[in-house]
Design a protein around this motif. Structure first.
Motif, PDB file in Angstrom:
ATOM      1  N   LEU A 164       7.620  59.277  -1.833  1.00 43.94           N
ATOM      2  CA  LEU A 164       8.060  60.477  -2.538  1.00 43.94           C
ATOM      3  C   LEU A 164       6.919  60.978  -3.423  1.00 43.94           C
ATOM      4  O   LEU A 164       5.899  60.315  -3.589  1.00 43.94           O
ATOM      5  N   TYR A 165       7.114  62.134  -4.030  1.00 48.04           N
ATOM      6  CA  TYR A 165       6.094  62.655  -4.946  1.00 48.04           C
ATOM      7  C   TYR A 165       6.080  61.858  -6.251  1.00 48.04           C
ATOM      8  O   TYR A 165       5.068  61.766  -6.923  1.00 48.04           O
ATOM      9  N   GLY A 166       7.226  61.295  -6.605  1.00 47.69           N
ATOM     10  CA  GLY A 166       7.335  60.492  -7.811  1.00 47.69           C
ATOM     11  C   GLY A 166       8.758  60.027  -7.999  1.00 47.69           C
ATOM     12  O   GLY A 166       9.687  60.515  -7.332  1.00 47.69           O
ATOM     13  N   LYS A 167       8.970  59.086  -8.949  1.00 47.41           N
ATOM     14  CA  LYS A 167      10.307  58.578  -9.213  1.00 47.41           C
ATOM     15  C   LYS A 167      11.241  59.682  -9.701  1.00 47.41           C
ATOM     16  O   LYS A 167      12.465  59.606  -9.538  1.00 47.41           O
ATOM     17  N   GLN A 168      10.675  60.719 -10.285  1.00 40.07           N
ATOM     18  CA  GLN A 168      11.483  61.833 -10.780  1.00 40.07           C
ATOM     19  C   GLN A 168      12.281  62.480  -9.656  1.00 40.07           C
ATOM     20  O   GLN A 168      13.362  63.034  -9.890  1.00 40.07           O
ATOM     21  N   ASP A 169      11.772  62.410  -8.427  1.00 41.89           N
ATOM     22  CA  ASP A 169      12.519  62.960  -7.293  1.00 41.89           C
ATOM     23  C   ASP A 169      13.887  62.309  -7.184  1.00 41.89           C
ATOM     24  O   ASP A 169      14.899  62.984  -6.951  1.00 41.89           O
ATOM     25  N   LEU A 170      13.923  60.982  -7.348  1.00 39.86           N
ATOM     26  CA  LEU A 170      15.186  60.253  -7.271  1.00 39.86           C
ATOM     27  C   LEU A 170      16.068  60.538  -8.476  1.00 39.86           C
ATOM     28  O   LEU A 170      17.297  60.672  -8.355  1.00 39.86           O
ATOM     29  N   ASP A 171      15.463  60.657  -9.642  1.00 38.07           N
ATOM     30  CA  ASP A 171      16.228  60.953 -10.845  1.00 38.07           C
ATOM     31  C   ASP A 171      16.883  62.325 -10.747  1.00 38.07           C
ATOM     32  O   ASP A 171      18.069  62.495 -11.074  1.00 38.07           O
ATOM     33  N   ASP A 172      16.123  63.310 -10.290  1.00 37.32           N
ATOM     34  CA  ASP A 172      16.671  64.654 -10.133  1.00 37.32           C
ATOM     35  C   ASP A 172      17.808  64.667  -9.119  1.00 37.32           C
ATOM     36  O   ASP A 172      18.838  65.321  -9.326  1.00 37.32           O
ATOM     37  N   ASP A 173      17.609  63.944  -8.044  1.00 34.96           N
ATOM     38  CA  ASP A 173      18.609  63.887  -6.979  1.00 34.96           C
ATOM     39  C   ASP A 173      19.917  63.284  -7.493  1.00 34.96           C
ATOM     40  O   ASP A 173      21.012  63.788  -7.211  1.00 34.96           O
TER      41      ASP A 173
END
Length: 337
Positions: free
Chosen positions: A193-202
């Motif tokens: 992913l581009y970063g862990k924030q991708d999962l947090d946003d999701d």
């Protein structure tokens, strides 16, 4: 349900499978039957891709591969094309140079088909098309549960400043309030992913994630049970990006990722959804130029077949229930007279 006896596929014992026009599963065109309970429609659009193009040719490749589908589905013990009228509605032609206009065109055409009472089985096209399809479906059912099979989340915000791409449809759908955020699931996700924030946003949007590794470790039955519990009795939309499959099973796609589901795992999970209220579905991101053996198109045609079978079974069951209730009402009226 349409009142006439459904018109099924061309008889392959009389006319060879390789002869004649390539409609989905060799079914009649919509203009040949007038109305349909399930309309199979292509959307040859791929201007929203971020890597390899070619999904604009996916719908017709799936139709060609579907020549091998047969009228009885033993896995679901059903003859889907005898239970309800399924017809090929042709393609929705969208502007390949203007994504905003294309999204509007797809939404309007989907709205028109749904307005006839049909459910949609859409053949993409890239995943951008899921947003206008969901808008049209939600207009009739309200916010819907979403089961999203994909290697990727597709909940990113923008690409190069563009809000409508194949990586953003489900963020837009959440923002527009057309998804039931208590019943959203990704299945088969994997890769960097581009970063862990991708999962947090999701997660903030309400999505649950079942990775491809989860399916491998936990097994199809346990995963399917979890998904059914999350969906409940809500109206359900299923969106299948064919790259949910490992490249060994689906090399013909725009953004392949190693470590995906097998075609067997995907089909078995779908079959386990037979009791859910499937209101429409799509299969997208088939890019046949990267798969000269047609492995991807075959997998996609069987995916659409299983989804169509679920819809026709539900339509037939609802018609049977309605007939029974009409009979009871008539009997009650006669007794009261």
């Amino acid at each position: 349900m349409t009142s006439a006896q459904p018109r099924g596929p061309v008889d392959s014992s009389r006319i060879p499978r390789y002869a004649g026009p390539a409609t989905f599963a060799r079914l009649p065109r919509l203009d040949e039957v007038g109305t349909a309970d399930v309309a199979v429609v292509g959307v040859p659009f791929d201007a929203g891709v971020s890597y390899r193009p070619g999904a604009r040719f996916g719908g017709n490749a799936v139709r060609e591969a579907s020549r091998l589908l047969r009228p009885y589905n033993p896995a679901q013990d059903a003859s889907p094309f005898a239970l309800a009228q399924v017809a090929d509605a042709g393609d929705i032609a969208a502007n390949p140079f203007d994504i905003n206009e294309a999204v509007e065109t797809i939404e309007a055409a989907a709205d028109g088909l749904l307005g006839t009472g049909a459910r949609l089985m859409t053949l993409g096209g890239d995943h951008t098309i899921a947003l206008p399809l969901l808008r049209a479906v939600a207009r009739r059912h309200g916010p819907v549960a979403l089961l999203h099979f994909d290697a990727h989340l597709d909940t990113w915000d923008t690409y190069f400043g563009a809000a409508y791409t194949h990586g953003t449809p489900f963020r837009r759908a959440v923002e527009e309030g057309i998804l039931d955020t208590s019943a959203l699931s990704h299945v088969g996700t994997r890769g960097p992913l581009y970063g862990k924030q991708d999962l947090d946003d999701d997660a903030k949007m309400g999505f649950g994630i079942v990775t491809s590794a989860d399916v491998m470790r936990r097994g199809v039955d346990e995963v399917a049970q979890q998904l059914r519990e999350r969906i409940g009795d809500r109206p359900l939309y299923v969106s299948v990006d064919i790259d949910v499959l490992d490249p060994a099973h689906a090399p013909g796609t725009g953004t392949p990722e190693a470590g995906g589901l097998t075609s067997r795992e995907l089909l078995e999970i779908l079959r386990c959804l037979a009791g859910c209220r499937l209101v429409s579905a799509d299969v997208v991101e088939v890019a046949p130029a990267y798969d000269h053996a047609e492995i991807t198109s075959v997998a996609a045609s069987h995916t659409a077949y299983e989804l169509t079978t679920i819809m026709t079974r539900q339509i037939a069951a609802a018609a049977t229930t309605a007939d029974a209730e009409t009979g009871r009402a008539a009997a009650t009226g006669a007794a009261g007279a």
